[in-house]
Design a protein around this motif. Sequence first.
Motif, PDB file in Angstrom:
ATOM      1  N   LEU A   1     -42.991  19.108 -18.531  1.00 46.49           N
ATOM      2  CA  LEU A   1     -42.238  18.107 -17.788  1.00 46.49           C
ATOM      3  C   LEU A   1     -41.758  16.942 -18.658  1.00 46.49           C
ATOM      4  O   LEU A   1     -40.614  16.494 -18.517  1.00 46.49           O
ATOM      5  N   LYS A   2     -42.597  16.456 -19.551  1.00 43.55           N
ATOM      6  CA  LYS A   2     -42.187  15.331 -20.402  1.00 43.55           C
ATOM      7  C   LYS A   2     -40.962  15.679 -21.236  1.00 43.55           C
ATOM      8  O   LYS A   2     -40.026  14.885 -21.360  1.00 43.55           O
ATOM      9  N   GLU A   3     -40.963  16.877 -21.801  1.00 41.46           N
ATOM     10  CA  GLU A   3     -39.850  17.303 -22.637  1.00 41.46           C
ATOM     11  C   GLU A   3     -38.565  17.396 -21.821  1.00 41.46           C
ATOM     12  O   GLU A   3     -37.488  17.007 -22.288  1.00 41.46           O
ATOM     13  N   ALA A   4     -38.681  17.905 -20.583  1.00 46.59           N
ATOM     14  CA  ALA A   4     -37.515  18.023 -19.709  1.00 46.59           C
ATOM     15  C   ALA A   4     -36.966  16.644 -19.342  1.00 46.59           C
ATOM     16  O   ALA A   4     -35.761  16.395 -19.421  1.00 46.59           O
ATOM     17  N   ILE A   5     -37.852  15.739 -18.934  1.00 40.64           N
ATOM     18  CA  ILE A   5     -37.434  14.384 -18.543  1.00 40.64           C
ATOM     19  C   ILE A   5     -36.760  13.662 -19.701  1.00 40.64           C
ATOM     20  O   ILE A   5     -35.688  13.066 -19.556  1.00 40.64           O
ATOM     21  N   GLU A   6     -37.386  13.714 -20.857  1.00 42.63           N
ATOM     22  CA  GLU A   6     -36.861  12.974 -22.013  1.00 42.63           C
ATOM     23  C   GLU A   6     -35.533  13.534 -22.506  1.00 42.63           C
ATOM     24  O   GLU A   6     -34.697  12.794 -23.036  1.00 42.63           O
ATOM     25  N   SER A   7     -35.310  14.834 -22.303  1.00 47.29           N
ATOM     26  CA  SER A   7     -34.024  15.402 -22.709  1.00 47.29           C
ATOM     27  C   SER A   7     -32.886  14.848 -21.857  1.00 47.29           C
ATOM     28  O   SER A   7     -31.747  14.761 -22.319  1.00 47.29           O
ATOM     29  N   ILE A   8     -33.189  14.438 -20.622  1.00 46.85           N
ATOM     30  CA  ILE A   8     -32.175  13.814 -19.760  1.00 46.85           C
ATOM     31  C   ILE A   8     -32.041  12.331 -20.091  1.00 46.85           C
ATOM     32  O   ILE A   8     -30.922  11.805 -20.213  1.00 46.85           O
ATOM     33  N   LEU A   9     -33.135  11.654 -20.268  1.00 49.97           N
ATOM     34  CA  LEU A   9     -33.074  10.221 -20.577  1.00 49.97           C
ATOM     35  C   LEU A   9     -32.386   9.948 -21.911  1.00 49.97           C
ATOM     36  O   LEU A   9     -31.854   8.853 -22.123  1.00 49.97           O
ATOM     37  N   ASN A  10     -32.379  10.927 -22.804  1.00 50.90           N
ATOM     38  CA  ASN A  10     -31.777  10.751 -24.131  1.00 50.90           C
ATOM     39  C   ASN A  10     -30.344  11.281 -24.210  1.00 50.90           C
ATOM     40  O   ASN A  10     -29.818  11.468 -25.318  1.00 50.90           O
ATOM     41  N   GLN A  11     -29.704  11.488 -23.074  1.00 52.28           N
ATOM     42  CA  GLN A  11     -28.323  11.947 -23.084  1.00 52.28           C
ATOM     43  C   GLN A  11     -27.387  10.879 -23.644  1.00 52.28           C
ATOM     44  O   GLN A  11     -27.600   9.677 -23.442  1.00 52.28           O
TER      45      GLN A  11
ATOM     46  N   ASP B   1     -38.862  22.704 -16.803  1.00 50.81           N
ATOM     47  CA  ASP B   1     -39.378  23.237 -18.060  1.00 50.81           C
ATOM     48  C   ASP B   1     -38.287  23.534 -19.084  1.00 50.81           C
ATOM     49  O   ASP B   1     -38.543  24.146 -20.118  1.00 50.81           O
ATOM     50  N   ASP B   2     -37.057  23.107 -18.798  1.00 50.53           N
ATOM     51  CA  ASP B   2     -35.948  23.357 -19.703  1.00 50.53           C
ATOM     52  C   ASP B   2     -35.584  22.091 -20.481  1.00 50.53           C
ATOM     53  O   ASP B   2     -36.142  21.019 -20.262  1.00 50.53           O
ATOM     54  N   ILE B   3     -34.606  22.242 -21.376  1.00 49.97           N
ATOM     55  CA  ILE B   3     -34.201  21.122 -22.231  1.00 49.97           C
ATOM     56  C   ILE B   3     -32.679  21.037 -22.248  1.00 49.97           C
ATOM     57  O   ILE B   3     -31.999  22.021 -22.553  1.00 49.97           O
ATOM     58  N   SER B   4     -32.158  19.854 -21.912  1.00 52.29           N
ATOM     59  CA  SER B   4     -30.724  19.608 -22.033  1.00 52.29           C
ATOM     60  C   SER B   4     -30.457  18.982 -23.398  1.00 52.29           C
ATOM     61  O   SER B   4     -31.071  17.964 -23.742  1.00 52.29           O
ATOM     62  N   LEU B   5     -29.573  19.584 -24.185  1.00 53.35           N
ATOM     63  CA  LEU B   5     -29.210  18.974 -25.457  1.00 53.35           C
ATOM     64  C   LEU B   5     -28.508  17.644 -25.198  1.00 53.35           C
ATOM     65  O   LEU B   5     -27.890  17.448 -24.152  1.00 53.35           O
ATOM     66  N   SER B   6     -28.584  16.722 -26.141  1.00 52.10           N
ATOM     67  CA  SER B   6     -28.196  15.335 -25.898  1.00 52.10           C
ATOM     68  C   SER B   6     -26.739  15.153 -25.465  1.00 52.10           C
ATOM     69  O   SER B   6     -26.417  14.207 -24.745  1.00 52.10           O
ATOM     70  N   SER B   7     -25.856  16.055 -25.871  1.00 47.27           N
ATOM     71  CA  SER B   7     -24.436  15.916 -25.520  1.00 47.27           C
ATOM     72  C   SER B   7     -24.047  16.706 -24.273  1.00 47.27           C
ATOM     73  O   SER B   7     -22.876  16.740 -23.904  1.00 47.27           O
ATOM     74  N   ARG B   8     -25.026  17.319 -23.609  1.00 54.33           N
ATOM     75  CA  ARG B   8     -24.712  18.192 -22.470  1.00 54.33           C
ATOM     76  C   ARG B   8     -23.861  17.509 -21.405  1.00 54.33           C
ATOM     77  O   ARG B   8     -22.767  17.967 -21.066  1.00 54.33           O
ATOM     78  N   LEU B   9     -24.366  16.422 -20.825  1.00 50.57           N
ATOM     79  CA  LEU B   9     -23.650  15.755 -19.736  1.00 50.57           C
ATOM     80  C   LEU B   9     -22.303  15.220 -20.194  1.00 50.57           C
ATOM     81  O   LEU B   9     -21.300  15.306 -19.474  1.00 50.57           O
TER      82      LEU B   9
ATOM     83  N   CYS C   1     -19.387  23.960 -13.235  1.00 53.05           N
ATOM     84  CA  CYS C   1     -19.298  24.163 -14.682  1.00 53.05           C
ATOM     85  C   CYS C   1     -20.678  24.408 -15.262  1.00 53.05           C
ATOM     86  O   CYS C   1     -21.566  23.571 -15.151  1.00 53.05           O
ATOM     87  N   GLY C   2     -20.853  25.580 -15.879  1.00 54.46           N
ATOM     88  CA  GLY C   2     -22.095  25.903 -16.565  1.00 54.46           C
ATOM     89  C   GLY C   2     -21.898  25.860 -18.072  1.00 54.46           C
ATOM     90  O   GLY C   2     -20.826  25.528 -18.562  1.00 54.46           O
ATOM     91  N   THR C   3     -22.941  26.199 -18.815  1.00 53.85           N
ATOM     92  CA  THR C   3     -22.848  26.229 -20.274  1.00 53.85           C
ATOM     93  C   THR C   3     -23.566  27.468 -20.804  1.00 53.85           C
ATOM     94  O   THR C   3     -24.330  28.124 -20.086  1.00 53.85           O
ATOM     95  N   TYR C   4     -23.325  27.779 -22.078  1.00 53.47           N
ATOM     96  CA  TYR C   4     -24.157  28.769 -22.753  1.00 53.47           C
ATOM     97  C   TYR C   4     -25.537  28.148 -22.964  1.00 53.47           C
ATOM     98  O   TYR C   4     -25.692  26.925 -22.938  1.00 53.47           O
TER      99      TYR C   4
ATOM    100  N   PHE D   1     -23.312  25.977 -26.699  1.00 57.86           N
ATOM    101  CA  PHE D   1     -24.742  26.007 -26.395  1.00 57.86           C
ATOM    102  C   PHE D   1     -25.224  24.571 -26.200  1.00 57.86           C
ATOM    103  O   PHE D   1     -25.491  23.850 -27.163  1.00 57.86           O
ATOM    104  N   LEU D   2     -25.332  24.165 -24.936  1.00 59.06           N
ATOM    105  CA  LEU D   2     -25.694  22.791 -24.593  1.00 59.06           C
ATOM    106  C   LEU D   2     -27.032  22.701 -23.863  1.00 59.06           C
ATOM    107  O   LEU D   2     -27.415  21.634 -23.380  1.00 59.06           O
ATOM    108  N   PHE D   3     -27.749  23.818 -23.802  1.00 60.08           N
ATOM    109  CA  PHE D   3     -28.928  23.881 -22.951  1.00 60.08           C
ATOM    110  C   PHE D   3     -29.957  24.831 -23.562  1.00 60.08           C
ATOM    111  O   PHE D   3     -29.603  25.839 -24.166  1.00 60.08           O
TER     112      PHE D   3
END
Length: 354
Positions: free
Chosen positions: A35-45, A107-115, A131-134, A212-214
């Motif tokens: 969960l921490k990794e998932a949350i932080e990947s969004i906060l760091n967008q 449990d997933d990770i969004s890369l910083s430029s995703r949004l 809109c989805g991503t690879y 590949f953004l995710f």
Amino acid sequence: MKIIINNRIVIINFIEEMTPRVTVLMPVYNGEKHLKEAIESILNQTFNDFEFLIINDGSTDDSEKIILSYSDPRIHLFNQENQGLSNTLNKGIKLSSGEFIARMDQDDISLSSRLDEQIKFMDANPDVGICGTYAILINERGEGVGRAVYPSEHEDIKAQLLFSSSVVHPSVVFRKNIFINHNLEYTSGKSEDYDLWVRAVRVTKLVNINKFLFKYRADSGYSNILQKQAYLSSAHQIIKKNILELDNFSESDMVIYEKMYDPECIPDKKFLKTAFSLLNKIRQANFCKNIYNKESLDLIFIIKWFYICVRIKKVKMIILPELWKYTIILFFRLKISRKINLIKIIQAKLFGKI
């Protein structure tokens, strides 16, 4: 009078400025492990104009404690008794205030430029509703184990839905008004996302950005083999419904159709012949019904054929002339632009490049 109107406009503008463009919607159920990794990947967008709506769906582990450890004002926590994923997502859509809703899983990770990438794309393409991503597939340790690559264009994605889901669900961004105006919502079931795309693609455009953004945690949604089998069974029902919409195919046809998805089914000469025959039947049925773009369907056929063929051992490939015969026929049905698209998809799948 003018002062009152102007004041009212100022207030309205202020409210609009305070309303985020995006609601990131993440259901959580006993997700403490990642969960921490998932949350932080969004906060760091790199894109900041969002609210982060986290719905704790009756977790019994330390999920709520982890969420509350963050003081970021963009996080909005909503606690509820366990209602399941579909009901939680539907509630989240209603609670959201953003123009766009971005999905996220615990449990997933969004890369910083995703949004940033997705919102720019949606702004530039107002006719696209989803809109989805690879995605890079990762294991429990976060190690890359593969690539999730789907067709990018709307018509190709629609044709892909005849065979399987064509979107990485937690990677999507969609316009909230599309869901509201067309009464789109998640239905209960093990393949709620696939079922949603089949309905949504009839009322709006669905596109995948070919970047590949995710990072998607492969198979983490299944706690045991029975859950995975239940998902596959539910998906097969959707697939069967899709194909029967084209024509009243026989039971033997449906058996072959299902074997196309079975990784344990090693194609032989007989199977290749019957599978190729069935693809031609589907193609002919679509000529009559005109549900799917013909060129898109041909593209999806050869992508499906590619996945069937990779199950054959390399030694056997040499002694199966039918394999090469049918592959050549399928390939040369494509127009040049589709051949280029096919090569890009295979390249991205094999090498992670596009």
